[in-house]
Enzyme design. Structure first.
Site, PDB file in Angstrom:
ATOM      1  N   GLY A 103       0.724  -1.144  -0.135  1.00 56.86           N
ATOM      2  CA  GLY A 103       0.123  -0.168  -0.017  1.00 56.86           C
ATOM      3  C   GLY A 103       0.736   1.132  -0.189  1.00 56.86           C
ATOM      4  O   GLY A 103       1.996   1.224  -0.366  1.00 56.86           O
ATOM      5  N   ALA A 152      25.223  11.966 -25.712  1.00 49.60           N
ATOM      6  CA  ALA A 152      25.770  10.995 -24.700  1.00 49.60           C
ATOM      7  C   ALA A 152      27.121  11.610 -24.030  1.00 49.60           C
ATOM      8  O   ALA A 152      27.467  11.511 -22.827  1.00 49.60           O
ATOM      9  CB  ALA A 152      25.919   9.725 -25.045  1.00 49.60           C
TER      10      ALA A 152
END
Ligand code: HXC
Length: 520
Positions: free
Chosen positions: A172, A408
């Site tokens: 939860g 990159a």
């Protein structure tokens, strides 16, 4: 016996009873599941005799569902302070033997008290989680308790290191406390994390799945990246906490402790001079490079099983704790994708928050292309890493080993993202793209016009050679001052250590603002 002796005897008995939590039977049940109790876990984690407990006699205040008839001293969580390797830490350990470790309002108050004290004195917080979630009988009070914990997780973030160990159920909304902390360690087969369990999943989506498949340690350390570490046993998880802390400072105003080493700073690693294969498309193992340059070859990897095309972790260099980020040519050729970018960005931000210098080892062919990555927002996720490096003010040393192409190249701590000292090996190729792609774009028409396949291939080869000669080397970057030096691979260790020595007093400020708006 005097009155005072009676009182002391009563205290001792009450302590002994409180220490049993939910009682002998439930302790046996806990052991039968292969789990330790909260107190046994604390005893293994902290230095012997160092634990000082807070709020041992706190009890819940719930009157619903006959709860007023059942009270246990301590109410399902053991909290307090102690030391690990002589350094102060604050801890809470949920006690599954009391109401399944479920969170009551008073339990959250106990947890919040250690969290507040940890921040007040500037020491790490460790949470050992083993809980059925919000105590159902307490309704909204239990939810309020979670809210109070989450708020403290958020306000403590970047102030003290926060470590979550999952040693049982964590379901939860309860999963959000670990998710807000810096590191999550799960124990294989006995811990799980998910928002909704298998039964609800089945009724909502029709999917049949086990707890392990849905939220076990293998899933979260390998697929989702929610967990940074998976441990085979609880003992292993506890060892990981200790080892992790050895690389970290106590808080954001301190530096991590130095570690003495007999590994000479000036040690050269001849093997590095032959580590790069002749064929630029051939892989090699970046772990070997890392181990060759750090103190004693000792590298503590974070997120080992997740996004293995990038490696992140801690090591010492010249005794100083450093964060290492390295592309891994051995996995997906070291390409940057969504998960690699997320993983490295989070690590870079942690190191920056806690004054841990960054060493970046670059061999990256670019970003992964294709619809899967574009639809998954590689743009936003790649920008996370770009942002993390760009805002980081800790000392940043970058070594480019081989490929450093295109976007990159920028992302991996280049000079323009305020990389402090950037080195390259002679094998480095710093360019917009590799020769194959570049020749296709630049000479596509010329190559198409050549109808003889043999001549076409020879022409393509010639163009590639010309391109490689011009761009695929470190000297273009060196000539323009984008890197400080081209270094012999065998000397990498002492060059990097010396760079970090020089940068030790670095001070860099960011513009004043309420907070940034990094691409989340
Ligand atoms: C009250 C609880 C409890 C809970 C367990 N117990 N969870 N009591 N509130 N949430 C009690 C059980 O009634 C039992 O008491 C004892 O703890 C041990 O539980 P068992 O079920 O016997 O243990 P086990 O078989 O190991 O199963 C563990 C479990 C299961 C899988 C965690 O107990 C379970 O499903 N619990 C409910 C989980 C859940 O849905 N929690 C709410 C999540 S939502 P007795 O006295 O009978 O031994 C949530 C919201 C957070 O947490 C929101 C934050 C924003």
């Amino acid at each position: 016996m005097s009155i005072q002796e009676d009182q002391i005897k009563a205290l001792v008995e009450r302590r002994q009873s409180a220490a049993l939590g939910g009682g002998e039977k439930r302790i046996e049940a806990q052991h039968a599941k292969g789990k330790l109790t909260a107190r046994e876990r604390i005893a293994k984690l902290l230095d012997p005799g160092s634990f000082e407990e807070f709020d041992m006699f706190v009890q819940h205040r719930c009157t619903n569902f006959g709860m007023d008839a059942s009270h246990t001293d301590g109410d399902g969580v053991v909290t307090g302070q102690g030391t690990i390797d002589g350094r102060l830490v604050f801890i809470y350990a949920q006690d599954f033997t009391v109401n399944g470790g479920s969170l009551s309002k008073t339990m959250s108050e106990k947890i919040c008290k250690v969290m507040d004290t940890a921040v007040k004195v500037g020491a790490p917080l460790i949470g050992l989680n083993d809980s059925g979630g919000a105590r159902i009988q307490e309704g909204i009070d239990a939810l309020a308790g979670y809210g109070e914990i989450f708020e403290r997780n958020i306000l403590s973030s970047g102030v003290i290191p926060q470590i979550s160990v999952i040693m049982g159920p964590c379901a939860g909304g309860a999963v959000y406390s670990p998710a807000l902390t810096d590191f999550t360690i799960m124990v294989d087969k006995t811990s799980y994390m998910f928002l909704t369990g298998p039964t609800v999943v089945k009724s909502v989506t029709g999917e049949t799945v086990t707890q392990e498949e849905l939220g076990g340690a293998a899933v979260h350390s390998g697929k989702s990246g929610v967990a940074h570490f998976a441990s085979d046993t609880e003992d292993d998880a506890i060892d990981k906490v200790k080892r992790l802390l050895s690389f970290l400072p106590q808080n954001n105003l301190e530096e991590a402790p130095r570690r003495a080493s007999s590994d000479p700073v000036g040690r050269v690693s001849d093997s590095l001079n032959s580590v790069i294969p002749d064929n630029p498309n051939k892989a090699y193992d970046m772990y070997g490079v890392i181990e060759a340059i750090v103190d004693d070859g000792d590298f503590f990897e974070v997120h080992r099983n997740f996004a293995r095309n990038i490696i992140v972790g801690f090591a010492h260099m010249g005794g100083r704790s450093v964060g290492v980020v390295a592309n891994q040519p051995g996995v997906l050729a070291g390409v940057l994708d969504i998960n690699a970018s997320r993983k490295a960005a989070r690590f870079v931000r942690f190191c920056d928050a806690f004054n841990i210098p960054l060493l970046t080892l670059v061999d990256v062919p670019g970003f992964l292309c294709g619809t899967q990555q574009e639809y998954g927002a590689i743009i936003t996720n790649g920008a996370k890493l770009l942002y993390a490096y760009g805002e980081a003010t800790v000392p940043k040393v970058t070594v480019t080993l081989r490929k450093s192409y295109g976007g990159a190249h920028i992302v991996m701590s280049c000079k323009q993202l305020r990389g402090d000292i950037n080195y390259a090996w002679p094998s480095a190729a710093i360019a917009v793209m590799g020769a194959d792609g570049a020749v296709g774009v630049l000479y596509g028409k010329e190559l198409k016009a050549e109808t003889d396949p043999q001549k076409q291939a020879a022409l393509a080869e010639q163009r590639k050679e010309e391109y490689n000669e011009l761009f695929c080397n470190p000297y273009q970057a060196a000539q323009k001052g984008y890197i400080e030096d081209v270094i012999e691979p065998r000397n990498t260790r002492f060059r990097v250590i010396r760079a970090f020595e020089v940068l030790a007093q670095k001070r860099q400020e960011l513009p004043a603002k309420k907070h940034d708006n990094m691409p989340l």
